[in-house]
Scaffold this motif. Structure first.
Motif, PDB file in Angstrom:
ATOM      1  N   VAL A   1      91.151 -64.427  37.715  1.00  0.00           N
ATOM      2  CA  VAL A   1      90.984 -63.496  36.638  1.00  0.00           C
ATOM      3  C   VAL A   1      91.434 -62.156  36.777  1.00  0.00           C
ATOM      4  N   ALA A   2      91.415 -61.630  37.973  1.00  0.00           N
ATOM      5  CA  ALA A   2      91.749 -60.294  38.279  1.00  0.00           C
ATOM      6  C   ALA A   2      93.535 -60.173  38.126  1.00  0.00           C
ATOM      7  N   ASP A   3      94.088 -61.165  38.178  1.00  0.00           N
ATOM      8  CA  ASP A   3      95.695 -60.926  38.030  1.00  0.00           C
ATOM      9  C   ASP A   3      96.004 -61.509  36.686  1.00  0.00           C
ATOM     10  N   ALA A   4      95.099 -61.915  35.703  1.00  0.00           N
ATOM     11  CA  ALA A   4      95.447 -62.437  34.343  1.00  0.00           C
ATOM     12  C   ALA A   4      96.475 -61.674  33.468  1.00  0.00           C
ATOM     13  N   TYR A   5      96.023 -60.210  33.707  1.00  0.00           N
ATOM     14  CA  TYR A   5      96.633 -59.447  32.666  1.00  0.00           C
ATOM     15  C   TYR A   5      98.457 -59.218  33.281  1.00  0.00           C
ATOM     16  N   GLU A   6      98.510 -59.387  34.435  1.00  0.00           N
ATOM     17  CA  GLU A   6      99.980 -59.380  34.985  1.00  0.00           C
ATOM     18  C   GLU A   6     100.685 -60.585  34.384  1.00  0.00           C
ATOM     19  N   HIS A   7     100.158 -61.510  33.405  1.00  0.00           N
ATOM     20  CA  HIS A   7     101.134 -62.601  32.979  1.00  0.00           C
ATOM     21  C   HIS A   7     101.003 -62.411  31.242  1.00  0.00           C
ATOM     22  N   VAL A   8     100.443 -61.094  30.881  1.00  0.00           N
ATOM     23  CA  VAL A   8     100.305 -60.996  29.495  1.00  0.00           C
ATOM     24  C   VAL A   8     101.535 -60.219  29.123  1.00  0.00           C
ATOM     25  N   PHE A   9     102.452 -60.460  28.076  1.00  0.00           N
ATOM     26  CA  PHE A   9     103.381 -59.704  27.529  1.00  0.00           C
ATOM     27  C   PHE A   9     103.010 -58.699  26.508  1.00  0.00           C
ATOM     28  N   GLY A  10     102.022 -59.175  25.841  1.00  0.00           N
ATOM     29  CA  GLY A  10     101.555 -58.277  24.701  1.00  0.00           C
ATOM     30  C   GLY A  10     100.567 -59.194  23.578  1.00  0.00           C
TER      31      GLY A  10
ATOM     32  N   THR B   1      87.049 -57.156  18.554  1.00  0.00           N
ATOM     33  CA  THR B   1      87.312 -58.176  19.542  1.00  0.00           C
ATOM     34  C   THR B   1      86.376 -57.979  20.854  1.00  0.00           C
ATOM     35  N   ALA B   2      85.552 -56.854  20.612  1.00  0.00           N
ATOM     36  CA  ALA B   2      84.454 -56.850  21.975  1.00  0.00           C
ATOM     37  C   ALA B   2      83.466 -57.746  21.613  1.00  0.00           C
ATOM     38  N   ASN B   3      83.489 -58.630  20.374  1.00  0.00           N
ATOM     39  CA  ASN B   3      82.527 -59.460  20.198  1.00  0.00           C
ATOM     40  C   ASN B   3      82.956 -61.042  20.540  1.00  0.00           C
ATOM     41  N   LEU B   4      84.139 -61.077  21.048  1.00  0.00           N
ATOM     42  CA  LEU B   4      84.772 -62.493  21.654  1.00  0.00           C
ATOM     43  C   LEU B   4      83.803 -62.979  22.845  1.00  0.00           C
ATOM     44  N   ARG B   5      83.449 -64.140  22.881  1.00  0.00           N
ATOM     45  CA  ARG B   5      82.580 -64.593  24.184  1.00  0.00           C
ATOM     46  C   ARG B   5      83.304 -64.622  25.429  1.00  0.00           C
ATOM     47  N   PHE B   6      84.533 -65.190  25.370  1.00  0.00           N
ATOM     48  CA  PHE B   6      85.182 -65.296  26.473  1.00  0.00           C
ATOM     49  C   PHE B   6      86.317 -64.289  26.378  1.00  0.00           C
ATOM     50  N   SER B   7      86.507 -63.620  27.436  1.00  0.00           N
ATOM     51  CA  SER B   7      87.737 -62.135  27.568  1.00  0.00           C
ATOM     52  C   SER B   7      89.097 -62.905  27.617  1.00  0.00           C
ATOM     53  N   VAL B   8      90.102 -62.248  27.231  1.00  0.00           N
ATOM     54  CA  VAL B   8      91.446 -62.447  27.426  1.00  0.00           C
ATOM     55  C   VAL B   8      91.638 -62.975  28.947  1.00  0.00           C
ATOM     56  N   ALA B   9      91.181 -62.164  29.870  1.00  0.00           N
ATOM     57  CA  ALA B   9      91.288 -62.388  31.347  1.00  0.00           C
ATOM     58  C   ALA B   9      90.851 -63.756  31.590  1.00  0.00           C
TER      59      ALA B   9
ATOM     60  N   ALA C   1      96.091 -62.651  19.126  1.00  0.00           N
ATOM     61  CA  ALA C   1      96.926 -63.528  19.862  1.00  0.00           C
ATOM     62  C   ALA C   1      97.503 -62.988  21.144  1.00  0.00           C
ATOM     63  N   VAL C   2      97.538 -63.495  22.077  1.00  0.00           N
ATOM     64  CA  VAL C   2      97.752 -63.059  23.387  1.00  0.00           C
ATOM     65  C   VAL C   2      99.277 -63.842  23.481  1.00  0.00           C
ATOM     66  N   VAL C   3     100.372 -63.059  23.970  1.00  0.00           N
ATOM     67  CA  VAL C   3     101.596 -63.555  24.222  1.00  0.00           C
ATOM     68  C   VAL C   3     101.922 -63.449  25.733  1.00  0.00           C
ATOM     69  N   ILE C   4     102.050 -64.668  26.336  1.00  0.00           N
ATOM     70  CA  ILE C   4     102.303 -64.909  27.738  1.00  0.00           C
ATOM     71  C   ILE C   4     103.837 -64.347  27.944  1.00  0.00           C
ATOM     72  N   GLY C   5     103.925 -63.348  29.073  1.00  0.00           N
ATOM     73  CA  GLY C   5     104.957 -62.978  29.578  1.00  0.00           C
ATOM     74  C   GLY C   5     105.679 -63.793  30.730  1.00  0.00           C
TER      75      GLY C   5
ATOM     76  N   ARG D   1     101.627 -54.810  25.988  1.00  0.00           N
ATOM     77  CA  ARG D   1     100.508 -54.785  26.994  1.00  0.00           C
ATOM     78  C   ARG D   1     100.207 -53.422  27.249  1.00  0.00           C
ATOM     79  N   ASP D   2     101.120 -52.307  27.603  1.00  0.00           N
ATOM     80  CA  ASP D   2     100.761 -51.095  27.713  1.00  0.00           C
ATOM     81  C   ASP D   2     100.317 -50.314  26.576  1.00  0.00           C
ATOM     82  N   GLU D   3     100.748 -50.806  25.385  1.00  0.00           N
ATOM     83  CA  GLU D   3     100.126 -50.119  24.285  1.00  0.00           C
ATOM     84  C   GLU D   3      98.736 -50.379  23.716  1.00  0.00           C
ATOM     85  N   ILE D   4      98.109 -51.744  24.326  1.00  0.00           N
ATOM     86  CA  ILE D   4      96.780 -51.959  24.281  1.00  0.00           C
ATOM     87  C   ILE D   4      96.114 -51.813  25.422  1.00  0.00           C
TER      88      ILE D   4
END
Lengths: 302, 302
Positions: free
Chosen positions: A136-145, A232-240, A124-128, A207-210
């Protein structure tokens, strides 16, 4: 979050057995609503000189107690596309209510008439940081953890809340005319959203821990026996991809949780999660994700 | 709730054209979270000597800005049971995210790729007192009041987010064995939960103002032309039945909103809501319910 003497406290992990209380920050919910002091600094102070508490028998609360929304991705599994006869080329999602959340260690409360209920182990992704139309290229900036969700599912209630019906469509050959189109539609509030169907936690790894959320071993076990293991490599659509796609339609808000869907490779040892009918079997169900922790919940019949 | 000079204010209705600002109560959300002064008294004081504001061009906000959950009842229509080939004998529900809510007058923002989007005029119940496993006879004690929801729906995205697939079920003939069962499943987050797909308001009529929520005329119009008219008497499951049934599974919390489903009798004049494709037609869509008010939203293409 754990409950100590009846009050909720935000804690930071010291070891498997011990945590430190973060002073001055009421909860992650408060952080996401804004106006709290700097979380990173408060956590550092807590690790240095905060009050230590044992995690033995700790009373966990969901790490985010009332997410603005909980989005869950369905059938997000690259391992067996042959199961899909037809479906979208983009992530399909439903919303789980925050009233379904429970912390690690809290009971999953089931009744006979809920029929079969099985676990679904999910990252589960927590949005920060809030945002909409996120590239897609900016998606991780919105992830808290990242945390763990056991996306409990009742296929019995899913079947009950499915309609085979004649949908009303406009008639292309007559202005204001209608025609009927035989369709199927199913509604997830009960089968995905019943109270205690959303075990979440215990920890949020920031996010920095993962560095790579798509290289994490994930396991589900029942009464100590492995039910399924995957990565989690086997997820079809990625977090981003999911963060970006969802945000084209729904504004993501700080504190939102996105459950990424069950990663279940075909070769998983120990059978299928669908074989673990918690209503019939009871017991304790655990979901573990490398680098995050173990979410463990006993079944209680009510 | 209206926005005045950039700040949100709770108002009480004086007339069709005028409201009075309720001092000392930030919002209904705050009332439901607890700790606010007595709302009834504050509203009475506001009517007596509160600052009056014109409703001409008022900037409405959703009356509850962030409900803990928004439950929506599907196909809750007693008028044409012949459309249902198979389905449950109990209310089927989905959850709409609070990020989809907009106030009256605010734009419904549509893009070409959302496909067809049509209005669904619905009575919405605002829960005032939390509870679970609520008996039908006690249901109204948990109702704070009633408002209007336009439960916007994209049948195009509904079709896209529907899977025809082989579901994994336990094999009754083999322990830990599985078998595949051809099934249909659909996921509503996008087609029901996209931003601005939840116009809500403008007013909440308190429970005492609506002695019978099943005797209310409800209409939907598009650019001033009547699209459909009906009466809440034609809902299949009543407010009390839905509140009771939902609470057997999901704890209802103060501030939750339950949209009761579209009451559309077969004989409705002016065609079907499905003929009003807002993506193609644009314009202004209005939902009016007797004793509550009129919810009006223009379409904006983005």
């Amino acid at each position: 979050m754990i409950e100590i003497d009846g009050a909720a406290a935000l804690v930071v992990r010291v070891s498997d057995d011990e945590a430190a209380i973060v002073d001055g920050v009421a909860s992650l919910d408060h952080v996401f609503l804004g106006g709290e002091p700097d979380l990173e600094e408060a956590a550092a102070v807590a690790l240095e000189r905060g009050r230590r508490v044992s995690l033995e028998g700790a009373h966990w609360l969901p790490p985010v107690r009332r997410p603005p929304k909980i989005l869950c991705v369905a059938l997000n599994n690259s391992a067996n596309p042959d199961r899909i006869l037809s479906g979208p080329d983009t992530p399909a999602m439903f919303v789980k209510p925050s009233s379904s959340l429970v912390g690690s260690g809290r009971p999953i409360r089931l009744r006979e008439e809920m029929g079969r209920v099985h676990p679904e182990p999910e990252l589960a992704v927590v949005i920060g940081r809030s945002g909409s139309e996120i590239p897609v290229a900016d998606a991780y900036e919105h992830v808290f953890g990242y945390t763990i969700m056991n996306d409990l599912t009742s296929p019995t209630m899913r079947g009950e809340d499915t309609f085979h019906y004649r949908a009303i469509h406009p008639d292309p050959d007559a202005a204001d005319g209608i025609r009927y189109v035989e369709s199927w539609v199913s509604y997830p509030a009960r089968y995905k959203g019943t109270d205690t169907f959303g075990p979440l936690g215990p920890w949020v790894a920031t996010r920095d821990e993962i560095p790579d959320p798509h290289a994490l071993r994930i396991t589900c076990s029942h009464d100590g026996a492995l039910v399924t293991e995957d990565n989690t490599a086997n997820l079809r659509f990625s977090v981003a991809e999911v963060v970006s796609f969802a945000s084209q339609y729904m504004t993501l808000e700080a504190g939102d949780v996105i459950a990424m869907g069950t990663a279940l490779k075909r070769s998983a040892k120990g059978g299928a999660v669908q074989n673990v009918d918690l209503t019939r079997l009871g017991g304790v169900v655990e979901v573990a994700i490398e680098g995050i922790g173990t979410l463990s919940n006993p079944v209680e019949h009510r």
